[in-house]
Design an enzyme around this catalytic site. Structure first.
Site, PDB file in Angstrom:
ATOM      1  N   SER A  92      25.085 140.656  33.116  1.00  0.00           N
ATOM      2  CA  SER A  92      24.667 139.533  32.276  1.00  0.00           C
ATOM      3  C   SER A  92      25.904 138.756  31.824  1.00  0.00           C
ATOM      4  O   SER A  92      26.599 138.190  32.653  1.00  0.00           O
ATOM      5  CB  SER A  92      23.811 140.034  31.103  1.00  0.00           C
ATOM      6  OG  SER A  92      23.106 138.968  30.499  1.00  0.00           O
ATOM      7  N   MET A  93      26.225 138.709  30.535  1.00  0.00           N
ATOM      8  CA  MET A  93      27.432 138.008  30.110  1.00  0.00           C
ATOM      9  C   MET A  93      28.641 138.483  30.893  1.00  0.00           C
ATOM     10  O   MET A  93      29.514 137.690  31.286  1.00  0.00           O
ATOM     11  CB  MET A  93      27.674 138.229  28.612  1.00  0.00           C
ATOM     12  CG  MET A  93      28.947 137.563  28.088  1.00  0.00           C
ATOM     13  SD  MET A  93      29.370 138.010  26.376  1.00  0.00           S
ATOM     14  CE  MET A  93      30.128 139.632  26.641  1.00  0.00           C
TER      15      MET A  93
END
Length: 248
Positions: A92-93
């Protein structure tokens, strides 16, 4: 063992033939990656990266800007990547952070990874279709994160005092994501494997598949059972996949 990469990596195994450095999702720490260890070959040194603002670095302010975080990672991780072949996994991030880290390493002529694994995040050149969250007031921010990701554990939600210790880091991570803007650049000379959960309600398979535009080397796209945080239930499958790709 050595702590040359501390505080970013807790220890480095000098006997390792390869390293796997893992970068977390927003608000995440090193713990979700430890489940990968059992499925990885014994020659791979699993190195979850501890970002400021969480776990043993809770007293440090989290970075809310991609450039400053990447600059700190370049110097902090150099002992881990200087002499041993390594791969990067970002969830994700962490996928965007890993991508920008590789771009910075290329600019600085530092060692590049043998493979870049990006999971549960749209390709960086694609615009967001969702409104930002980081600017919202406390409760609206919490509600927005829960509605989109269901990422804050119930144990935290029921303990406001502890939640208040966690929120500044989570908000900083979301500010980093909200402010991030992709800058055009040449595709990476690094193979990329892009992963997405079959039940991910946050990011589409199409948007994850678009990572193919960012490598001039091999690209592959893999669906994993589960949702946005598929590592929680499918670490063995993911670890086996990473180990196979790293051994090529």
């Amino acid at each position: 063992m050595t702590d040359a990469a501390a505080p970013w990596v807790s220890s480095l195994d000098p006997r390792a033939r390869q390293r796997l450095l893992c970068l977390p999702f927003a608000g995440g720490g090193t713990a979700p990656f430890r489940a990968l260890r059992e499925a990885l070959p014994g020659t791979v040194d699993l190195c979850p990266v501890a970002l400021p603002g969480r776990e043993r670095r809770l007293s440090e302010p989290a970075h809310d800007d991609m450039d400053s975080l990447v600059e700190a990672l370049v110097s902090g991780l150099l002992p881990a990547i200087r002499r041993v072949p390594y791969a990067l996994y970002g969830h994700s991030m962490g996928a965007w952070v890993a991508f920008e880290l590789v771009r910075a390493l290329r600019r600085l002529r530092r060692p590049l990874p043998t493979h870049l694994f990006v999971a549960a995040r749209r390709a960086p050149h694609l615009p967001s279709e969702r409104p930002p969250l980081s600017h919202l007031p406390r409760q609206a921010f919490i509600d927005g994160v829960q509605e989109r990701y269901d990422a804050i554990p119930e144990a935290l939600l029921t303990q406001p005092g502890i939640l208040d210790l966690f929120l500044p880091t989570l908000r900083a991570d979301f500010q980093l994501l909200d402010a991030y803007r992709y800058r055009d650049g040449a595709p990476l000379p690094v193979p990329i494997t892009a992963l997405v959960g079959t039940g991910d309600a946050v990011v589409s398979a199409r948007d994850v598949r678009a990572w193919r535009e960012h490598t001039e080397a091999a690209f592959s796209f893999v669906r994993i059972d589960g949702g946005h945080f598929f590592l929680a239930d499918h670490a063995d499958e993911v670890g086996e996949l990473l180990g196979q790709r790293m051994s090529r």
